[in-house]
Design a protein around this motif. Sequence first.
Motif, PDB file in Angstrom:
ATOM      1  N   ILE A  81       0.837  -1.207   0.000  1.00 50.97           N
ATOM      2  CA  ILE A  81       0.000   0.000   0.000  1.00 50.97           C
ATOM      3  C   ILE A  81       0.867   1.250   0.000  1.00 50.97           C
ATOM      4  CG2 ILE A  81      -1.654   1.336   1.374  1.00 50.97           C
ATOM      5  CD1 ILE A  81      -2.958  -1.384   2.121  1.00 50.97           C
ATOM      6  N   ASP A  82       1.902   1.282   0.841  1.00 52.43           N
ATOM      7  CA  ASP A  82       2.829   2.419   0.837  1.00 52.43           C
ATOM      8  C   ASP A  82       3.482   2.577  -0.527  1.00 52.43           C
ATOM      9  OD1 ASP A  82       2.456   3.392   3.419  1.00 52.43           O
ATOM     10  OD2 ASP A  82       4.083   2.183   4.266  1.00 52.43           O
ATOM     11  N   PHE A  83       3.945   1.465  -1.091  1.00 52.36           N
ATOM     12  CA  PHE A  83       4.592   1.483  -2.399  1.00 52.36           C
ATOM     13  C   PHE A  83       3.644   2.041  -3.453  1.00 52.36           C
ATOM     14  CE2 PHE A  83       5.355  -0.551  -6.477  1.00 52.36           C
ATOM     15  CZ  PHE A  83       6.696  -0.262  -6.692  1.00 52.36           C
ATOM     16  N   TYR A  84       2.409   1.559  -3.458  1.00 52.98           N
ATOM     17  CA  TYR A  84       1.454   2.018  -4.459  1.00 52.98           C
ATOM     18  C   TYR A  84       1.160   3.511  -4.292  1.00 52.98           C
ATOM     19  CZ  TYR A  84      -2.551   2.833  -7.283  1.00 52.98           C
ATOM     20  OH  TYR A  84      -3.380   3.388  -8.211  1.00 52.98           O
ATOM     21  N   ILE A  85       0.874   3.943  -3.075  1.00 55.06           N
ATOM     22  CA  ILE A  85       0.540   5.354  -2.850  1.00 55.06           C
ATOM     23  C   ILE A  85       1.737   6.248  -3.182  1.00 55.06           C
ATOM     24  CG2 ILE A  85      -0.055   7.047  -1.076  1.00 55.06           C
ATOM     25  CD1 ILE A  85      -1.868   4.867   0.164  1.00 55.06           C
ATOM     26  N   ASP A  86       2.944   5.829  -2.810  1.00 52.16           N
ATOM     27  CA  ASP A  86       4.137   6.626  -3.098  1.00 52.16           C
ATOM     28  C   ASP A  86       4.416   6.738  -4.595  1.00 52.16           C
ATOM     29  OD1 ASP A  86       4.489   6.991  -0.394  1.00 52.16           O
ATOM     30  OD2 ASP A  86       6.096   5.520  -0.203  1.00 52.16           O
ATOM     31  N   ASN A  87       4.031   5.742  -5.377  1.00 52.62           N
ATOM     32  CA  ASN A  87       4.291   5.728  -6.819  1.00 52.62           C
ATOM     33  C   ASN A  87       3.043   6.011  -7.652  1.00 52.62           C
ATOM     34  OD1 ASN A  87       7.218   4.740  -7.200  1.00 52.62           O
ATOM     35  ND2 ASN A  87       6.380   3.403  -5.621  1.00 52.62           N
ATOM     36  N   ARG A  88       1.982   6.376  -6.995  1.00 54.18           N
ATOM     37  CA  ARG A  88       0.689   6.499  -7.655  1.00 54.18           C
ATOM     38  C   ARG A  88       0.681   7.502  -8.806  1.00 54.18           C
ATOM     39  NH1 ARG A  88      -4.903   8.093  -4.665  1.00 54.18           N
ATOM     40  NH2 ARG A  88      -6.188   8.001  -6.505  1.00 54.18           N
ATOM     41  N   ILE A 143      -0.265   6.407 -12.608  1.00 59.75           N
ATOM     42  CA  ILE A 143      -1.405   6.983 -13.315  1.00 59.75           C
ATOM     43  C   ILE A 143      -0.946   7.738 -14.554  1.00 59.75           C
ATOM     44  CG2 ILE A 143      -3.277   8.672 -13.135  1.00 59.75           C
ATOM     45  CD1 ILE A 143      -3.684   7.670 -10.256  1.00 59.75           C
ATOM     46  N   SER A 144       0.139   8.484 -14.460  1.00 56.22           N
ATOM     47  CA  SER A 144       0.656   9.227 -15.613  1.00 56.22           C
ATOM     48  C   SER A 144       1.026   8.286 -16.759  1.00 56.22           C
ATOM     49  CB  SER A 144       1.872  10.048 -15.179  1.00 56.22           C
ATOM     50  OG  SER A 144       2.493  10.611 -16.287  1.00 56.22           O
ATOM     51  N   GLU A 145       1.758   7.225 -16.453  1.00 63.91           N
ATOM     52  CA  GLU A 145       2.162   6.292 -17.502  1.00 63.91           C
ATOM     53  C   GLU A 145       0.969   5.484 -18.015  1.00 63.91           C
ATOM     54  OE1 GLU A 145       5.823   4.162 -16.891  1.00 63.91           O
ATOM     55  OE2 GLU A 145       6.688   5.857 -15.817  1.00 63.91           O
ATOM     56  N   THR A 146      -0.008   5.253 -17.151  1.00 61.23           N
ATOM     57  CA  THR A 146      -1.214   4.556 -17.593  1.00 61.23           C
ATOM     58  C   THR A 146      -2.002   5.434 -18.555  1.00 61.23           C
ATOM     59  OG1 THR A 146      -1.324   3.297 -15.547  1.00 61.23           O
ATOM     60  CG2 THR A 146      -3.354   3.456 -16.826  1.00 61.23           C
ATOM     61  N   LYS A 147      -2.116   6.718 -18.259  1.00 62.18           N
ATOM     62  CA  LYS A 147      -2.811   7.639 -19.167  1.00 62.18           C
ATOM     63  C   LYS A 147      -2.174   7.587 -20.549  1.00 62.18           C
ATOM     64  CE  LYS A 147      -4.527  11.178 -16.000  1.00 62.18           C
ATOM     65  NZ  LYS A 147      -4.468  12.593 -15.647  1.00 62.18           N
ATOM     66  N   THR A 148      -0.866   7.616 -20.594  1.00 67.03           N
ATOM     67  CA  THR A 148      -0.151   7.550 -21.876  1.00 67.03           C
ATOM     68  C   THR A 148      -0.500   6.265 -22.619  1.00 67.03           C
ATOM     69  OG1 THR A 148       1.658   8.861 -20.956  1.00 67.03           O
ATOM     70  CG2 THR A 148       2.136   7.586 -22.935  1.00 67.03           C
ATOM     71  N   ALA A 149      -0.592   5.171 -21.897  1.00 65.60           N
ATOM     72  CA  ALA A 149      -0.864   3.872 -22.522  1.00 65.60           C
ATOM     73  C   ALA A 149      -2.299   3.734 -23.008  1.00 65.60           C
ATOM     74  CB  ALA A 149      -0.536   2.743 -21.545  1.00 65.60           C
ATOM     75  N   VAL A 150      -3.262   4.332 -22.311  1.00 66.18           N
ATOM     76  CA  VAL A 150      -4.669   4.077 -22.651  1.00 66.18           C
ATOM     77  C   VAL A 150      -5.373   5.236 -23.344  1.00 66.18           C
ATOM     78  CG1 VAL A 150      -4.948   2.383 -20.804  1.00 66.18           C
ATOM     79  CG2 VAL A 150      -5.627   4.743 -20.409  1.00 66.18           C
ATOM     80  N   ASN A 151      -4.757   6.411 -23.423  1.00 67.28           N
ATOM     81  CA  ASN A 151      -5.435   7.553 -24.046  1.00 67.28           C
ATOM     82  C   ASN A 151      -5.898   7.254 -25.463  1.00 67.28           C
ATOM     83  OD1 ASN A 151      -5.791   9.547 -22.149  1.00 67.28           O
ATOM     84  ND2 ASN A 151      -3.796  10.475 -22.496  1.00 67.28           N
ATOM     85  N   MET A 186     -13.865  12.482 -14.860  1.00 66.29           N
ATOM     86  CA  MET A 186     -13.483  11.479 -13.870  1.00 66.29           C
ATOM     87  C   MET A 186     -12.017  11.608 -13.482  1.00 66.29           C
ATOM     88  SD  MET A 186     -16.266  10.070 -13.231  1.00 66.29           S
ATOM     89  CE  MET A 186     -15.913   8.616 -12.281  1.00 66.29           C
ATOM     90  N   ASN A 187     -11.210  12.206 -14.359  1.00 65.97           N
ATOM     91  CA  ASN A 187      -9.797  12.450 -14.059  1.00 65.97           C
ATOM     92  C   ASN A 187      -9.069  11.180 -13.629  1.00 65.97           C
ATOM     93  OD1 ASN A 187      -7.524  14.009 -13.964  1.00 65.97           O
ATOM     94  ND2 ASN A 187      -7.820  14.598 -11.845  1.00 65.97           N
ATOM     95  N   TYR A 188      -9.406  10.073 -14.235  1.00 67.39           N
ATOM     96  CA  TYR A 188      -8.733   8.807 -13.980  1.00 67.39           C
ATOM     97  C   TYR A 188      -8.736   8.419 -12.508  1.00 67.39           C
ATOM     98  CZ  TYR A 188      -6.867   8.604 -18.705  1.00 67.39           C
ATOM     99  OH  TYR A 188      -6.736   8.521 -20.047  1.00 67.39           O
ATOM    100  N   ILE A 189      -9.812   8.685 -11.825  1.00 67.97           N
ATOM    101  CA  ILE A 189      -9.875   8.253 -10.429  1.00 67.97           C
ATOM    102  C   ILE A 189      -9.853   6.736 -10.411  1.00 67.97           C
ATOM    103  CG2 ILE A 189     -11.303   8.135  -8.358  1.00 67.97           C
ATOM    104  CD1 ILE A 189     -12.328  10.931  -9.103  1.00 67.97           C
TER     105      ILE A 189
END
Length: 150
Positions: A64-71, A75-83, A97-100
Amino acid sequence: MKITTPKGRSFEFRQNTENWESLDNVLYSGLSGTNRSPVFGFENDFTNEYVKRIDFEQRLGEFIDFYIDNRSRIISETKTAVNGLIAHNHDMGKEDMNYINYFVEILNLASYEFKIHFVFMYGYVYYEISYLFLSPENFLITKIDRILTN
């Protein structure tokens, strides 16, 4: 089950018939509502894989710490992949929705494999994206599923 992560974040998980989920809308100081922590979940039998070998709650807290620290990077790299997919499918609502990320499904704590569910068009379409972290700096998006509901 209540856990406190190594960085002091507190989460309460509740068990239902199929899985364990953290409570929704957990807020931390300094984070806005759109940056709230997502719901974290895992299958009911998931803990059995870890009970004898490692401290499950410790590993869960570390993830959970790892995910929140790298969130933001995730999300930024995911946006690039799925836009491109979102534009091609004319999925509306991405700006609103801003990728919530509503739900993070933990698949493997040892290699930090997980899925994130991104919701668009007010619940009509969501994307389920699978990840595998190779190291804290490098990860792969292993699968992108577009799922229609209703």
